[in-house]
Design an enzyme around this catalytic site. Structure first.
Site, PDB file in Angstrom:
ATOM      1  N   HIS A   1      36.232  77.270  69.669  1.00 53.40           N
ATOM      2  CA  HIS A   1      37.565  77.280  69.910  1.00 53.40           C
ATOM      3  C   HIS A   1      37.847  77.257  71.473  1.00 53.40           C
ATOM      4  O   HIS A   1      36.960  78.093  72.209  1.00 53.40           O
ATOM      5  CB  HIS A   1      38.654  78.541  69.505  1.00 53.40           C
ATOM      6  CG  HIS A   1      37.710  79.813  69.507  1.00 53.40           C
ATOM      7  ND1 HIS A   1      36.704  80.136  68.685  1.00 53.40           N
ATOM      8  CD2 HIS A   1      38.162  80.941  70.293  1.00 53.40           C
ATOM      9  CE1 HIS A   1      36.344  81.259  68.648  1.00 53.40           C
ATOM     10  NE2 HIS A   1      37.088  81.728  69.973  1.00 53.40           N
TER      11      HIS A   1
ATOM     12  N   HIS B   1      39.985  79.398  74.362  1.00 54.34           N
ATOM     13  CA  HIS B   1      41.133  80.011  74.680  1.00 54.34           C
ATOM     14  C   HIS B   1      41.862  79.263  75.929  1.00 54.34           C
ATOM     15  O   HIS B   1      41.322  78.997  76.856  1.00 54.34           O
ATOM     16  CB  HIS B   1      40.640  81.555  75.259  1.00 54.34           C
ATOM     17  CG  HIS B   1      40.051  82.318  74.154  1.00 54.34           C
ATOM     18  ND1 HIS B   1      40.610  83.415  73.662  1.00 54.34           N
ATOM     19  CD2 HIS B   1      38.627  82.220  73.751  1.00 54.34           C
ATOM     20  CE1 HIS B   1      39.708  83.898  72.735  1.00 54.34           C
ATOM     21  NE2 HIS B   1      38.626  83.230  72.873  1.00 54.34           N
TER      22      HIS B   1
ATOM     23  N   ASP C   1      47.158  83.464  69.950  1.00 52.92           N
ATOM     24  CA  ASP C   1      45.958  84.121  69.547  1.00 52.92           C
ATOM     25  C   ASP C   1      46.714  85.343  69.243  1.00 52.92           C
ATOM     26  O   ASP C   1      47.758  86.064  69.477  1.00 52.92           O
ATOM     27  CB  ASP C   1      45.359  84.705  70.791  1.00 52.92           C
ATOM     28  CG  ASP C   1      43.847  85.387  70.480  1.00 52.92           C
ATOM     29  OD1 ASP C   1      42.930  84.911  70.517  1.00 52.92           O
ATOM     30  OD2 ASP C   1      44.053  86.482  69.941  1.00 52.92           O
TER      31      ASP C   1
HETATM   32  P1  AMP Z   1      36.408  84.657  70.440  1.00 50.70           P
HETATM   33  O1  AMP Z   1      36.047  86.171  70.653  1.00 50.70           O
HETATM   34  O2  AMP Z   1      36.215  83.798  71.427  1.00 50.70           O
HETATM   35  O3  AMP Z   1      35.688  84.353  69.394  1.00 50.70           O
HETATM   36  O4  AMP Z   1      38.058  84.954  70.045  1.00 50.70           O
HETATM   37  C1  AMP Z   1      38.441  84.920  68.919  1.00 50.70           C
HETATM   38  C2  AMP Z   1      39.704  85.017  68.845  1.00 50.70           C
HETATM   39  O5  AMP Z   1      40.485  84.780  67.743  1.00 50.70           O
HETATM   40  C3  AMP Z   1      40.289  86.700  69.427  1.00 50.70           C
HETATM   41  O6  AMP Z   1      40.954  86.389  70.774  1.00 50.70           O
HETATM   42  C4  AMP Z   1      41.165  86.938  68.372  1.00 50.70           C
HETATM   43  O7  AMP Z   1      42.186  87.829  69.043  1.00 50.70           O
HETATM   44  C5  AMP Z   1      41.522  85.676  67.744  1.00 50.70           C
HETATM   45  N1  AMP Z   1      42.054  85.797  66.372  1.00 50.70           N
HETATM   46  C6  AMP Z   1      41.151  86.502  65.341  1.00 50.70           C
HETATM   47  N2  AMP Z   1      41.802  86.167  64.062  1.00 50.70           N
HETATM   48  C7  AMP Z   1      42.932  85.427  64.289  1.00 50.70           C
HETATM   49  C8  AMP Z   1      43.899  84.917  63.475  1.00 50.70           C
HETATM   50  N3  AMP Z   1      44.100  85.145  62.383  1.00 50.70           N
HETATM   51  N4  AMP Z   1      45.078  84.297  64.118  1.00 50.70           N
HETATM   52  C9  AMP Z   1      45.142  84.450  65.567  1.00 50.70           C
HETATM   53  N5  AMP Z   1      44.128  84.658  66.401  1.00 50.70           N
HETATM   54  C10 AMP Z   1      42.997  85.188  65.716  1.00 50.70           C
END
Ligand code: AMP
Ligand code: ZN
Length: 112
Positions: A99, A101, A31
């Site tokens: 996704h 986490h 992340d």
């Molecule tokens: P959510 O709030 O469950 O949709 O989580 C989205 C996650 O994606 C967040 O923890 C962000 O930090 C992560 N994220 C967004 N863009 C990227 C990226 N380009 N590379 C890695 N993680 C990302």
């Protein structure tokens, strides 16, 4: 593939990410804004907006992702970890490509 989806672009290598696992159906990458010493995302290559959009056709894929979580966590040295699937805006979801986490490391995570 959804044209304006950031995780589809990571899956197709159109934008970079710290990817450390890939097979024909799933990728895992760190992340970009970690909330724990180790924090990665398990993402299907198939574009599915959220857990709420899954149905029976996705059962094997979801099971595969869940079973991968402990394997990849162990590879990264985690002895325990937390999994989280934010679903919908009210569930805190920001990226609308499903996704999981996976995070841990350091202190014991607070009880929720
Ligand atoms: P959510 O709030 O469950 O949709 O989580 C989205 C996650 O994606 C967040 O923890 C962000 O930090 C992560 N994220 C967004 N863009 C990227 C990226 N380009 N590379 C890695 N993680 C990302
Ligand atoms: Zn997508």
């Amino acid at each position: 593939m959804s044209a304006d989806c950031i995780f589809c672009k990571i899956a197709s290598d159109d934008i970079p990410a710290k990817k450390f696992y890939e097979d024909e159906e799933v990728i895992a990458f760190h992340d970009i804004r970690p909330i724990a010493p180790v924090h990665f995302l398990l993402v299907p290559k198939l574009h599915i907006g959220s857990l709420a959009e899954c149905d029976q056709a996705h059962q094997d894929l979801l099971g595969k992702m869940l079973l991968l979580a402990p394997k990849l966590a162990a590879q990264l040295g985690l002895k325990g970890f937390r999994t989280m699937i934010n679903t919908g805006r009210e569930g805190g979801q920001e990226v609308f490509h499903i996704h999981i986490h996976v995070f841990g490391g350091g202190e014991t995570l607070p009880k929720i």
